[in-house]
Design a protein around this motif. Structure first.
Motif, short mmCIF file in Angstrom:
data_model
loop_
_atom_site.label_atom_id
_atom_site.label_comp_id
_atom_site.label_asym_id
_atom_site.label_seq_id
_atom_site.Cartn_x
_atom_site.Cartn_y
_atom_site.Cartn_z
N ALA A 1 -7.22 14.33 -4.74
CA ALA A 1 -7.53 14.19 -6.18
C ALA A 1 -6.90 12.84 -6.55
CB ALA A 1 -7.01 15.29 -6.77
N ALA A 2 -5.74 12.73 -5.91
CA ALA A 2 -4.73 11.43 -6.62
C ALA A 2 -5.55 10.33 -5.87
CB ALA A 2 -3.46 11.74 -6.07
N GLN B 1 0.79 -1.16 0.05
CA GLN B 1 -0.09 -0.22 -0.19
C GLN B 1 1.03 1.30 0.03
OE1 GLN B 1 -2.19 -1.04 3.50
NE2 GLN B 1 -3.68 -1.93 2.32
N ARG B 2 1.96 1.34 0.76
CA ARG B 2 2.57 2.35 0.60
C ARG B 2 3.48 2.58 -0.54
NH1 ARG B 2 7.23 2.16 4.95
NH2 ARG B 2 6.99 4.25 5.36
N ASP B 3 3.86 1.36 -1.15
CA ASP B 3 4.46 1.65 -2.76
C ASP B 3 3.16 2.28 -3.76
OD1 ASP B 3 6.94 0.79 -1.92
OD2 ASP B 3 6.54 -1.22 -2.51
N ALA B 4 2.04 1.80 -3.50
CA ALA B 4 0.98 2.39 -4.32
C ALA B 4 0.77 3.44 -4.27
CB ALA B 4 -0.30 1.49 -4.16
N GLY C 1 3.47 10.26 -4.89
CA GLY C 1 5.13 10.37 -4.69
C GLY C 1 5.53 10.28 -3.00
N GLN C 2 4.58 9.89 -2.20
CA GLN C 2 4.97 9.49 -0.81
C GLN C 2 3.85 8.71 -0.40
OE1 GLN C 2 4.82 13.79 0.63
NE2 GLN C 2 6.94 13.45 1.14
N THR D 1 3.97 11.86 3.68
CA THR D 1 3.24 12.85 3.84
C THR D 1 3.10 13.83 5.23
OG1 THR D 1 1.99 12.36 1.90
CG2 THR D 1 0.98 14.10 3.44
N TYR D 2 2.67 12.70 6.23
CA TYR D 2 2.43 13.34 7.39
C TYR D 2 3.83 14.08 7.86
CZ TYR D 2 -1.41 13.09 10.69
OH TYR D 2 -2.60 13.67 11.43
N ALA D 3 4.98 13.29 7.89
CA ALA D 3 6.13 13.90 8.42
C ALA D 3 6.71 15.17 7.79
CB ALA D 3 7.33 12.87 7.97
#
Length: 281
Positions: free
Chosen positions: A207-208, A15-18, A24-25, A30-32
């Motif tokens: 949106a993404a 899921q992280r890779d997707a 891009g993150q 994104t949180y960091a």
């Protein structure tokens, strides 16, 4: 004083890779970046609570100023190795006594860890934004919601909700179709502030995410076809690049509570302020 923060991921590696391919993150990355933008002096570390990443002892968890749980597709009403691992990690955070915060799945992880339950959302997926959020009487005076108006809109994408509160929880905000939009949980030595929505993400990421779940949105009847999802997503991307496009904001019913970074991130800003006050007390 500089804050030392730990951001906890509950996305699986796949899921992280997707998400990285989409925006891009991963969600925790994104949180960091959001936290660093809000407080450039903070030191942020990342860890996963579901994929066997390195753990922390209770003493190590207690050494952080705050611990933040990012969103993910995890379904805490299901009994899986990931949900069990996530709840166990959160129970250790409560035991360590470090203040914590969570968005979306983070709120649900804390709820289950403290003895509550979650369920699938009756109306299916909430996709895009949660509208008409209102504070409860307790929420109107809670520091996490300080500065929010009587009613507000926030980015939100989720398909499950809190069903039964843990005994230590206080509901701080709700909508007509989501009974828990914000809450506080006190468990063990710890306190958790959480929201079902996403103050940490910009509308370009919404949106993404909509594009990534286009087929599901069509299946749920939220869009006539993938082209409709793409058209709506393009409006969001335009607004993300140019928040002054008031014509587009009017067309889809958004205001500065979403478009202005300092307002959209208000709960996070309030949590960081709480951590700073606690550090110097």
């Amino acid at each position: 004083m500089s804050l030392r923060l730990l951001v906890v991921a509950s996305e699986t590696p796949k899921q992280r890779d997707a998400r990285r391919k989409s925006v891009g993150q991963s969600s925790d990355e994104t949180y960091a970046d959001t936290l660093r933008a809000l407080d450039p002096s903070c030191d942020v570390e990342l860890v996963s609570c579901v994929d066997g990443d390195k753990g922390f002892s209770l003493d190590e968890l207690a050494g952080f100023s705050g611990i933040i749980f990012a969103g993910s597709p995890i379904q805490m009403q299901e009994k899986t190795s990931e949900t069990r691992s996530a709840a166990a990690f959160m129970r250790e955070v409560f035991e360590a006594g470090t203040p914590s915060f969570g968005s979306c799945a983070g709120l649900q992880i804390a709820t289950v860890a403290a003895g509550g339950t979650c369920k699938a959302r009756d109306d299916g997926m909430q996709a895009g934004f949660s509208r008409g959020i209102v504070a409860t009487p307790e929420g109107r005076t809670h520091p996490m919601l300080n500065g929010r108006p009587l009613s507000w809109t926030a980015p939100a994408i989720h398909s499950s909700v809190v069903d039964r509160l843990p005994p230590s929880a206080t509901v701080l905000a709700r909508t007509n179709d989501t009974p828990v939009e914000a809450l506080e949980i006190r468990s063990g030595s710890g306190v958790f502030w959480g929201v079902q929505y996403h103050p940490e993400i910009a509308i370009g990421e919404i949106a993404a995410s909509l594009r990534r779940q286009s087929d599901e949105l069509v299946e749920e009847g939220l869009a006539a076809d993938p082209g409709a999802v793409d058209a709506y997503s393009r409006v969001l991307e335009t607004l993300d690049a140019d928040p002054e496009r008031r014509d587009l904001a009017w067309q889809i019913g958004l205001d500065d509570e979403v478009l202005a970074v300092e307002k959209r991130t208000r709960e996070l800003r309030n949590f960081l302020s709480y951590l700073h006050e606690r550090a110097v007390a």
